[in-house]
Design a protein around this motif. Structure first.
Motif, PDB file in Angstrom:
ATOM      1  N   UNK A  81      65.249  -1.381  75.304  1.00  0.00           N
ATOM      2  CA  UNK A  81      65.429  -2.666  75.974  1.00  0.00           C
ATOM      3  C   UNK A  81      66.594  -3.484  75.454  1.00  0.00           C
ATOM      4  N   UNK A  82      67.158  -3.107  74.303  1.00  0.00           N
ATOM      5  CA  UNK A  82      68.294  -3.852  73.737  1.00  0.00           C
ATOM      6  C   UNK A  82      69.619  -3.490  74.423  1.00  0.00           C
ATOM      7  N   UNK A  83      69.764  -2.235  74.811  1.00  0.00           N
ATOM      8  CA  UNK A  83      71.017  -1.750  75.398  1.00  0.00           C
ATOM      9  C   UNK A  83      70.649  -0.807  76.549  1.00  0.00           C
ATOM     10  N   UNK A  84      70.900  -1.255  77.775  1.00  0.00           N
ATOM     11  CA  UNK A  84      70.487  -0.459  78.940  1.00  0.00           C
ATOM     12  C   UNK A  84      71.222   0.881  78.996  1.00  0.00           C
ATOM     13  N   UNK A  85      72.522   0.891  78.582  1.00  0.00           N
ATOM     14  CA  UNK A  85      73.281   2.131  78.586  1.00  0.00           C
ATOM     15  C   UNK A  85      72.707   3.142  77.614  1.00  0.00           C
ATOM     16  N   UNK A  86      72.308   2.667  76.424  1.00  0.00           N
ATOM     17  CA  UNK A  86      71.704   3.555  75.430  1.00  0.00           C
ATOM     18  C   UNK A  86      70.322   4.012  75.885  1.00  0.00           C
ATOM     19  N   UNK A  87      69.575   3.118  76.516  1.00  0.00           N
ATOM     20  CA  UNK A  87      68.258   3.508  77.037  1.00  0.00           C
ATOM     21  C   UNK A  87      68.396   4.647  78.040  1.00  0.00           C
ATOM     22  N   UNK A  88      69.392   4.537  78.912  1.00  0.00           N
ATOM     23  CA  UNK A  88      69.615   5.587  79.906  1.00  0.00           C
ATOM     24  C   UNK A  88      70.014   6.897  79.233  1.00  0.00           C
ATOM     25  N   UNK A  89      70.878   6.804  78.195  1.00  0.00           N
ATOM     26  CA  UNK A  89      71.314   8.003  77.482  1.00  0.00           C
ATOM     27  C   UNK A  89      70.145   8.689  76.790  1.00  0.00           C
ATOM     28  N   UNK A  90      69.285   7.911  76.140  1.00  0.00           N
ATOM     29  CA  UNK A  90      68.132   8.476  75.438  1.00  0.00           C
ATOM     30  C   UNK A  90      67.185   9.161  76.418  1.00  0.00           C
TER      31      UNK A  90
END
Length: 346
Positions: A304-313
């Motif tokens: 929830x802190x970084x949407x781009x990282x959430x998508x990558x994970x």
């Protein structure tokens, strides 16, 4: 020596003599030289026709064109020969010329009988095992190139596979040092760095109206150092490089292609604008995922802190799973559709 179309399906040595016990070779009508020059730069045809290798990760991230020269860079035991075997089965070629340079003797029959299999009838194999003299190991890739040039000049599409070009460099070093040349870079003599471009430049498209030589050269990276002199020289000469990573191989993800380090300089001739944008987004996602690996292992990642990282994970492990392809599996027909289907299926 004088190659002939009847040589397809045969196994020869660096001097053009048969090794398969199937009788003498039929000489052709035209003699070729193992030391031929590359076609003149302004007379060569341009490279633009896309090829499907059937290897999903390559067709997606480092696509190849007919007449392109590509290096496969890897340390020992990372799956280099297996990937070469998958590429050697690619369709769309009239002739396959395979050079086994400095390889283990026991692997020769395995490669020819198991890997080429049904494709053996369109392949010519040039063999110089590791126990042969440096002169023979140095000559073998040149002989293979001369055979490939013969079929290219007949208008055929030729796949040339050399495993490995590094052992050609090692043999050239031994010959040069025996002739009294000084060692200038990690024991390599100056002529080694002249021989490599002269050989590699002979592959590629021929003059307008002739065929093409698509070159796949394996590069054995000494000590996993991708910046050692031979790897650096070859990388700067070729039209692209596919890097195999020991870290990826340790995770049992094969082919162990590092998509962030692999580059095809002719990919723009293969991708349409939509595919180019998709591959760019996938690379960005994978880079973000790998850059934050240590952070996530230490527990510093919060959703929830970084949407781009959430998508990558969420997406990258699925992409990695989709890239897996066993050597015994059939070739990929449409990699973008297959990737989409696999991601949707998850």
């Amino acid at each position: 020596f004088a190659p002939d179309p009847s040589w397809k399906g045969r196994v020869i040595n660096a001097l053009g003599a048969p090794l398969d016990g199937q009788g003498p070779l039929t000489p052709g009508s035209r003699t070729v030289s193992a030391e031929a020059e590359a076609p003149a730069a302004m007379k060569r045809a341009r490279v633009h026709k896309p090829l499907r290798t059937g290897v999903r990760v390559i067709d997606l991230f480092a696509p190849i064109c007919a007449g392109q020269r590509v290096g496969i860079f890897a340390g020992s035991g990372v799956g280099k020969s297996t990937l070469l075997a998958m590429l050697a089965r690619s369709q769309g070629f009239d002739t396959v010329v395979l050079a086994l340079v400095g390889e283990r003797g026991r692997e020769v029959r395995e490669f020819i009988e198991d890997v080429l299999g049904a494709n053996r009838s369109r392949a010519i194999t040039i063999v110089s095992t590791g126990d042969e003299s440096p002169m023979m190991r140095r000559l073998a890739p040149k002989t293979a190139m001369a055979v490939a040039e013969y079929f290219r000049d007949r208008g055929e599409s030729v796949l040339l596979v050399v495993d490995s070009i590094t052992r050609f460099a090692h043999a050239a070093r031994e010959v040069a040092l025996a002739a009294g040349e000084p060692a200038v870079a990690r024991g390599y003599a100056p002529t080694v760095f002249t021989d490599l471009p002269r050989l590699l430049e002979r592959a590629g498209p021929g003059e307008d109206g002739s065929g093409t030589i698509t070159g796949i050269f394996s590069v054995l990276v000494d000590g996993d150092d991708h910046n050692e002199p031979i790897a650096d020289t070859i990388r700067s000469t070729l039209d692209g490089h596919i890097v195999l990573s020991r870290h990826i191989a340790d995770q049992a993800r094969y082919p162990a292609v590092d998509v962030l380090a692999s580059v095809s300089r002719l990919a723009h001739n293969v991708w349409d604008p939509e595919e180019r944008e998709l591959v760019s987004k996938l690379r960005t996602m994978i880079a973000k995922y790998e850059d934050t690996r240590d952070l996530r292992l230490m527990g510093g990642y919060q959703s929830g802190r970084d949407s781009g990282l959430d998508q990558a994970v969420d997406m990258v492990p699925k992409i990695y799973s989709a890239m897996r392809q066993d050597a015994s599996a059939g070739p990929s027909a449409d990699p973008f559709r297959e990737l989409r289907d696999m991601l949707k299926g998850d």
